[in-house]
Scaffold this active site. Structure first.
Site, PDB file in Angstrom:
ATOM      1  N   SER A   1      -0.685  -1.263  10.687  1.00 27.04           N
ATOM      2  CA  SER A   1      -0.042  -0.384   9.470  1.00 27.04           C
ATOM      3  C   SER A   1       1.409  -0.084   9.857  1.00 27.04           C
ATOM      4  CB  SER A   1      -0.955   0.523   9.065  1.00 27.04           C
ATOM      5  OG  SER A   1      -0.525   1.185   7.628  1.00 27.04           O
TER       6      SER A   1
ATOM      7  N   HIS B   1      -7.650  -2.149   3.812  1.00 28.62           N
ATOM      8  CA  HIS B   1      -6.723  -1.874   4.875  1.00 28.62           C
ATOM      9  C   HIS B   1      -7.094  -1.007   6.058  1.00 28.62           C
ATOM     10  CE1 HIS B   1      -2.458  -1.217   6.266  1.00 28.62           C
ATOM     11  NE2 HIS B   1      -2.859  -0.002   6.369  1.00 28.62           N
ATOM     12  N   ASP B   2      -8.006  -0.278   5.741  1.00 27.81           N
ATOM     13  CA  ASP B   2      -8.431   0.738   6.978  1.00 27.81           C
ATOM     14  C   ASP B   2      -9.463   0.093   7.927  1.00 27.81           C
ATOM     15  OD1 ASP B   2      -7.246   3.073   6.236  1.00 27.81           O
ATOM     16  OD2 ASP B   2      -8.940   4.219   5.491  1.00 27.81           O
TER      17      ASP B   2
ATOM     18  N   ASP C   1      -7.635  -6.703   2.974  1.00 22.73           N
ATOM     19  CA  ASP C   1      -6.592  -5.659   2.558  1.00 22.73           C
ATOM     20  C   ASP C   1      -5.785  -5.812   1.310  1.00 22.73           C
ATOM     21  OD1 ASP C   1      -4.369  -3.913   3.094  1.00 22.73           O
ATOM     22  OD2 ASP C   1      -4.221  -4.424   5.097  1.00 22.73           O
TER      23      ASP C   1
ATOM     24  N   ARG D   1      -2.715  12.029  -0.989  1.00 25.92           N
ATOM     25  CA  ARG D   1      -3.435  11.474  -0.180  1.00 25.92           C
ATOM     26  C   ARG D   1      -4.471  10.711  -1.005  1.00 25.92           C
ATOM     27  NH1 ARG D   1      -4.117   9.534   4.803  1.00 25.92           N
ATOM     28  NH2 ARG D   1      -6.254   9.915   5.692  1.00 25.92           N
TER      29      ARG D   1
END
Length: 366
Positions: free
Chosen positions: A145, A345-346, A315, A214
């Site tokens: 990332s 993505h994580d 992602d 967040r």
């Protein structure tokens, strides 16, 4: 530095000239390290954290698991019996490196006076840290990332000091969509009534804005498939068809709302809102071609660097096609490896075994 590692350390690297102009005086770099540097100073591995990540990659001598636990340590993929591993907190951060919450020369926190910093500035500061530690070259520079953006910038800025470079779930330049997602997060913080223009350290912190930022970010970190299979339309407690949902605080939550609330609560307890803005702006500015011509021209200097380019197949923040565009522009024939994960993505964080397998087959075969 000792074999165990995993303990926070810091070094003063002096004044740091900034890409946007001016100088950030007396910069402290916070870092953790594992293993022992050899006499030649060339068995070092640099691991670069993501946006709100820390220096704590591996447990080491501490009591807390790292964010890539199982990847670094004696006998692990990145074997600290062989390699000296470093993870540094980015300039502008809040885990020990000089950032907006740091005390300026006048004895007050920088706050709104903290300057604009870029990914390239971060790399220059990390190079200063390497000099201080006696590292002559990196066996590998690895990041996912935002860490992948920093790794790529390392190879383009200091190709003579990087022998291998892993760019995981990242790309050559932040796209319009990535910037758009980031702008909404920055505005969420700035519009918090407690933000006070960035000078909130003597009062209440802008936790509501940071929490909202967040939530927005976390939606991009996870895939639609994962959200649906994990939460669907399930209620957290009771009925969601209720007038209480219009109250403050809202009641009758969906499970996915409760999940996002939980992620927000975790972050506001450990991260500074100004640092979130500073680092997000740095990531928005990411463009390895800036001042270097086309992408192919910018990357031509990396001809002697071995690359590992990896994408997470689900992602939706850093699409795999962006990894393919980067790989196609690199010198030589660089394939794009895929991490199979439904997370999104994580996946670069959750699929540690997959990341480790790719690194073992490419950079750590000995």
């Amino acid at each position: 530095m000792g074999q165990g590692g995993g303990l926070l350390r810091s070094i003063d690297i002096g004044a740091l000239p900034l890409e946007a102009g001016g100088v950030l005086p007396s910069v402290t770099m916070a870092f953790e390290c594992w293993g022992t540097l050899n006499e030649a100073g060339d068995n070092a591995v640099l691991i670069l954290h993501a946006l709100t990540g820390s220096t704590h990659v591996s447990r080491g001598e501490s009591e807390e698991d790292g964010w890539w636990e199982g990847l670094v340590g004696p006998g692990e993929v990145i074997d600290t019996n062989k390699y000296f591993v470093v993870c540094a907190n980015m300039v502008g951060g809040c885990y020990g490196t000089t950032g907006p919450s740091s005390i300026a020369e006048d004895g007050r926190p920088f706050g709104s006076r903290f300057p604009f910093v870029t990914i390239r500035d971060s790399v220059h500061s990390e190079a200063r840290l390497a000099d201080k530690l006696g590292i002559t070259s990196w066996h590998a520079v690895i990041g996912g990332s935002m860490g992948g953006a920093r790794a790529l910038e390392w190879a383009a800025t200091y190709p003579q000091r990087v022998r291998r470079c892993a760019v995981v779930a990242s790309c050559a330049a932040s796209t319009a969509e990535q910037i758009a997602f980031a702008q909404t997060q920055v505005l969420a913080i700035r519009q918090d009534p407690h933000f006070a223009g960035g000078d909130y350290y003597d009062g209440a912190a802008p936790t509501q804005g940071l929490g909202l930022a967040r939530r927005i970010a976390h939606i991009t970190y996870r895939s639609e498939t994962e959200m649906e299979s994990r939460f669907g339309r399930q209620a957290q407690n009771g009925d969601t068809i209720t007038h209480a949902r219009l109250g403050t605080p809202a009641q009758g939550q969906y499970k996915v709302e409760s999940y996002l609330d939980h992620q927000a609560h975790k972050l506001v307890g450990r991260f500074d809102a100004n640092s979130y803005i500073a680092i997000t702006e740095a990531l928005m500015s990411h463009d390895v071609t800036r001042g270097r011509g086309t992408l192919e021209e910018a990357l031509a200097v990396t001809e002697g660097v071995e690359f590992l380019v990896t994408a997470v197949d689900s992602d939706r923040l850093y699409f795999p096609v962006q990894s393919e565009e980067l790989a196609a522009a690199l010198p030589g024939d660089v394939p794009v490896h895929r991490i199979n994960s439904g997370i999104g993505h994580d996946g670069f964080l959750t699929e540690v075994a997959a990341v480790g397998g790719l690194l073992r087959r490419s950079f750590f075969t000995d």
